[in-house]
Enzyme design. Structure first.
Site, PDB file in Angstrom:
ATOM      1  N   GLU A  27     -52.552  -2.553 -73.245  1.00  9.57           N
ATOM      2  CA  GLU A  27     -53.220  -1.554 -74.086  1.00  9.57           C
ATOM      3  C   GLU A  27     -53.852  -0.496 -73.196  1.00  9.57           C
ATOM      4  O   GLU A  27     -54.295  -0.789 -72.073  1.00  9.57           O
ATOM      5  CB  GLU A  27     -54.297  -2.216 -74.949  1.00  9.57           C
ATOM      6  CG  GLU A  27     -55.022  -1.233 -75.853  1.00  9.57           C
ATOM      7  CD  GLU A  27     -55.957  -1.915 -76.853  1.00  9.57           C
ATOM      8  OE1 GLU A  27     -56.541  -1.203 -77.695  1.00  9.57           O
ATOM      9  OE2 GLU A  27     -56.107  -3.144 -76.788  1.00  9.57           O
ATOM     10  N   ASN A  72     -56.537  -1.704 -80.679  1.00  9.68           N
ATOM     11  CA  ASN A  72     -57.311  -0.689 -81.392  1.00  9.68           C
ATOM     12  C   ASN A  72     -56.932   0.724 -80.964  1.00  9.68           C
ATOM     13  O   ASN A  72     -57.009   1.670 -81.761  1.00  9.68           O
ATOM     14  CB  ASN A  72     -58.805  -0.912 -81.150  1.00  9.68           C
ATOM     15  CG  ASN A  72     -59.303  -2.212 -81.761  1.00  9.68           C
ATOM     16  OD1 ASN A  72     -58.591  -2.871 -82.519  1.00  9.68           O
ATOM     17  ND2 ASN A  72     -60.519  -2.583 -81.438  1.00  9.68           N
ATOM     18  N   ASN A 172     -52.149  -2.132 -86.376  1.00 14.26           N
ATOM     19  CA  ASN A 172     -52.933  -3.134 -85.652  1.00 14.26           C
ATOM     20  C   ASN A 172     -54.257  -3.380 -86.364  1.00 14.26           C
ATOM     21  O   ASN A 172     -54.999  -2.432 -86.639  1.00 14.26           O
ATOM     22  CB  ASN A 172     -53.222  -2.654 -84.226  1.00 14.26           C
ATOM     23  CG  ASN A 172     -54.133  -3.614 -83.472  1.00 14.26           C
ATOM     24  OD1 ASN A 172     -53.689  -4.660 -83.014  1.00 14.26           O
ATOM     25  ND2 ASN A 172     -55.412  -3.269 -83.344  1.00 14.26           N
ATOM     26  N   GLU A 173     -54.522  -4.641 -86.703  1.00 15.53           N
ATOM     27  CA  GLU A 173     -55.824  -5.070 -87.236  1.00 15.53           C
ATOM     28  C   GLU A 173     -56.370  -4.130 -88.310  1.00 15.53           C
ATOM     29  O   GLU A 173     -57.547  -3.745 -88.278  1.00 15.53           O
ATOM     30  CB  GLU A 173     -56.834  -5.242 -86.098  1.00 15.53           C
ATOM     31  CG  GLU A 173     -56.486  -6.383 -85.168  1.00 15.53           C
ATOM     32  CD  GLU A 173     -57.565  -6.683 -84.129  1.00 15.53           C
ATOM     33  OE1 GLU A 173     -58.595  -5.968 -84.089  1.00 15.53           O
ATOM     34  OE2 GLU A 173     -57.386  -7.634 -83.353  1.00 15.53           O
ATOM     35  N   TYR A 244     -59.439 -15.114 -80.596  1.00 23.13           N
ATOM     36  CA  TYR A 244     -59.999 -15.264 -79.254  1.00 23.13           C
ATOM     37  C   TYR A 244     -61.023 -16.393 -79.283  1.00 23.13           C
ATOM     38  O   TYR A 244     -61.660 -16.662 -80.308  1.00 23.13           O
ATOM     39  CB  TYR A 244     -60.666 -13.968 -78.800  1.00 23.13           C
ATOM     40  CG  TYR A 244     -59.706 -12.807 -78.660  1.00 23.13           C
ATOM     41  CD1 TYR A 244     -58.996 -12.606 -77.481  1.00 23.13           C
ATOM     42  CD2 TYR A 244     -59.513 -11.908 -79.710  1.00 23.13           C
ATOM     43  CE1 TYR A 244     -58.121 -11.541 -77.338  1.00 23.13           C
ATOM     44  CE2 TYR A 244     -58.633 -10.842 -79.579  1.00 23.13           C
ATOM     45  CZ  TYR A 244     -57.935 -10.664 -78.393  1.00 23.13           C
ATOM     46  OH  TYR A 244     -57.065  -9.613 -78.267  1.00 23.13           O
ATOM     47  N   GLU A 292     -52.034 -11.447 -80.366  1.00 18.26           N
ATOM     48  CA  GLU A 292     -53.241 -11.349 -79.535  1.00 18.26           C
ATOM     49  C   GLU A 292     -53.889 -12.717 -79.497  1.00 18.26           C
ATOM     50  O   GLU A 292     -54.301 -13.235 -80.547  1.00 18.26           O
ATOM     51  CB  GLU A 292     -54.234 -10.303 -80.063  1.00 18.26           C
ATOM     52  CG  GLU A 292     -53.830  -8.871 -79.810  1.00 18.26           C
ATOM     53  CD  GLU A 292     -54.949  -7.871 -80.130  1.00 18.26           C
ATOM     54  OE1 GLU A 292     -56.144  -8.221 -79.923  1.00 18.26           O
ATOM     55  OE2 GLU A 292     -54.631  -6.765 -80.591  1.00 18.26           O
ATOM     56  N   GLN A 350     -55.127  -9.559 -72.417  1.00 12.80           N
ATOM     57  CA  GLN A 350     -54.094  -8.626 -72.022  1.00 12.80           C
ATOM     58  C   GLN A 350     -53.491  -9.056 -70.696  1.00 12.80           C
ATOM     59  O   GLN A 350     -53.759 -10.157 -70.230  1.00 12.80           O
ATOM     60  CB  GLN A 350     -54.681  -7.224 -71.957  1.00 12.80           C
ATOM     61  CG  GLN A 350     -55.163  -6.704 -73.304  1.00 12.80           C
ATOM     62  CD  GLN A 350     -55.696  -5.277 -73.256  1.00 12.80           C
ATOM     63  OE1 GLN A 350     -55.445  -4.522 -72.339  1.00 12.80           O
ATOM     64  NE2 GLN A 350     -56.475  -4.910 -74.268  1.00 12.80           N
TER      65      GLN A 350
END
Length: 504
Positions: A27, A72, A172-173, A244, A292, A350
């Protein structure tokens, strides 16, 4: 000493090992790109500005796919900014991570980098500030051979061959209120379906990923997946998962049990997707893209004061990983492999510097974090078919996840090459476990290797000064006799056993 046992048999098949399980994520955030994979001024940079020392570590890591450019970041990204002559690319404020984006690295550089490393590119689309037209324009630029305005523009920019990107994330999200262009499930589902239909008009063979929830803790989790899939089911192949994990308030026992939470998350999404399938009377099954996942000390990051300036490539969430982090990380890989029948794509978030297995210094060295080792060894040894393993193990009560087995495991079997591997974790904070493994179904000849990641100091970490402070070491407490294996797993440890078998 504690005891656990398990049986490994080639009849207990889950699914083939999918190489996309070992994907990662790049990212435009912090130093992942700039001074991470790309640093033209570095002594080890190649003619394209890519750090060759980082490239060597990425190859060693065994990464197979990379998702790009966010995250993001993608919800405010204009892909056109990152193509063409570098001196003509605009510099812009980047809102998601409050930094300045120079656009010196963009789509064509990313495609060139993945091509050099033999990695499959995976592209995310901006469905935050942009939409249908921009998505199909990007697809034309990236994948059309030539003869159109946008494909000819790519050729003029130096990429004569199409980039051939086959897997695309539809945003994304989008469930997150922090996301630029945040939408309700209904709003997002309608837009994603429109974009997916148009992209398939260009190329019916594309693989498309709809946004799932940003994590199981989201208040709309479950309802979001159901609404989005009801609108997109016929047009997409995957629903995404993000999660996460971190240690909370010194509760190491719960942290070590994070894999149990990942198992529950995956199984909940599978159940929701299959319920939509039944409701719609659909034939195909939606696959899961866990694009992710990682250990991330998010509470620590969120407690920081927000930036008031707009720096270029600032040091953002550069977590230093220790032994316990690596053990949890290895247990998450066990969970992903165990669900290989439905989780057929995954992206470690990442790759470099930003909550990453690889760290760098600008103009300086690159080194492996503790989490590098479970990923590299799992990618290298997980081959053939995933086998289901049901350990009989002591259990411990945890504050966050309830009663959890101390030993978790998964295995893979490569009959053609005469190999098998067993991946194990001991979640006990203070006691070793003797594990008895019945291997008679595999007819194992010998233990080719047994590597264990462990340290007396569970918070020991690798640093620039001591890059090999924590590495997997040969475990000598292993015996194989008459098809039965015995191994001692130290507390807070991750282990990979490689077995030699008769070839079939």
């Amino acid at each position: 000493m504690l005891h656990a046992s398990m049986t490994i048999d080639p009849a207990f098949r889950v699914a083939p090992v999918n190489r996309r399980t070992f994907g990662s994520f790049v990212e435009h955030m912090g130093r992942c790109v700039y001074t991470g994979i790309y640093e033209p001024e570095h002594p080890a940079a190649d003619a394209d500005g890519f750090r060759t020392d980082v490239a060597e570590l990425v190859r060693e890591l065994g990464v197979t796919t990379v998702r790009y450019p966010g995250g993001n970041f993608v919800s405010g990204y204009r892909w056109e900014d990152g193509v063409g002559p570098k001196d003509q690319r605009p510099v812009r404020r980047e809102l998601a991570w409050h930094s300045t984006e120079t656009n010196r690295f963009g789509l064509d550089e990313f495609a060139a980098w993945t091509r050099k490393l033999g990695i499959e590119p995976m592209m995310a689309l901006n469905l935050g500030t942009r939409g249908l037209q921009e998505a199909i324009d990007l697809l034309e630029y990236a994948n059309h051979p030539g003869g159109t305005r946008l494909s000819d523009r790519r050729i003029a920019n130096g990429s004569t061959e199409p980039h051939g990107i086959g897997m695309w994330c539809l945003g994304n999200e989008m469930d997150g209120p922090w996301q630029i262009g945040h939408k309700t499930a209904h709003e997002y589902g309608r837009l994603a379906a429109e974009v997916a239909r148009a992209m398939r008009m260009s190329d019916p063979g594309l693989e498309l990923v709809a946004c799932g929830s940003s994590g199981p803790e989201m208040p709309t989790f479950g309802a979001w997946e159901a609404e989005v899939l009801e609108q997109t089911y016929d047009h997409v192949d995957y629903i995404s998962l993000h999660s996460y994990y971190e240690e909370h308030d010194g509760d190491l026992a719960s942290f070590l049990a994070s894999g149990a939470e990942m198992d529950a998350f995956i199984e909940s999404v599978v159940a929701t997707a299959d319920a939509v399938r039944a409701k719609l009377g659909a034939k195909k099954r939606i696959q899961l893209s866990f694009d992710e996942w990682n250990v991330w000390y998010r509470l620590r990051f969120e407690a920081q004061e927000p930036s008031t300036d707009w720096p270029v490539a600032p040091r953002v969430i550069e977590d230093r990983y220790h032994v316990a982090d690596a053990v949890v990380f290895g247990s998450l890989l066990i969970s992903l492999l165990r669900h290989s029948d439905r989780v057929t794509s995954a992206s470690l978030a990442q790759l470099v510097n930003v909550i990453a297995p690889i760290m760098t210094e600008p103009g300086g060295p690159a080194w492996r974090q503790t989490t590098f080792h479970p990923f590299a060894l799992t990618s290298a040894n997980a081959k053939g078919t995933v086998l289901r393993v049901e350990p009989r193990s002591p259990v411990r009560e945890t504050a966050r996840y309830g009663e959890v087995p101390l030993v978790d495991a998964v295995a893979t079997h490569d009959a053609e090459n005469g190999e098998a591997a067993v991946f194990l974790v001991n979640r006990s904070t203070d006691e070793p476990v003797t594990v008895e493994v019945d291997l008679r179904g595999l007819a194992a000849d010998r233990v080719a290797s047994c590597l264990t990641l462990h340290d007396e100091d569970v918070y020991a970490a690798n640093t620039r000064e001591r890059p090999d402070r924590v590495v997997p070491r040969e475990n000598t407490d292993v015996r194989l006799e008459d098809g039965r294996l015995s191994a001692v797993l130290p507390p807070v440890s991750w282990t990979v056993l490689k077995l030699a078998l008769p070839r079939t």
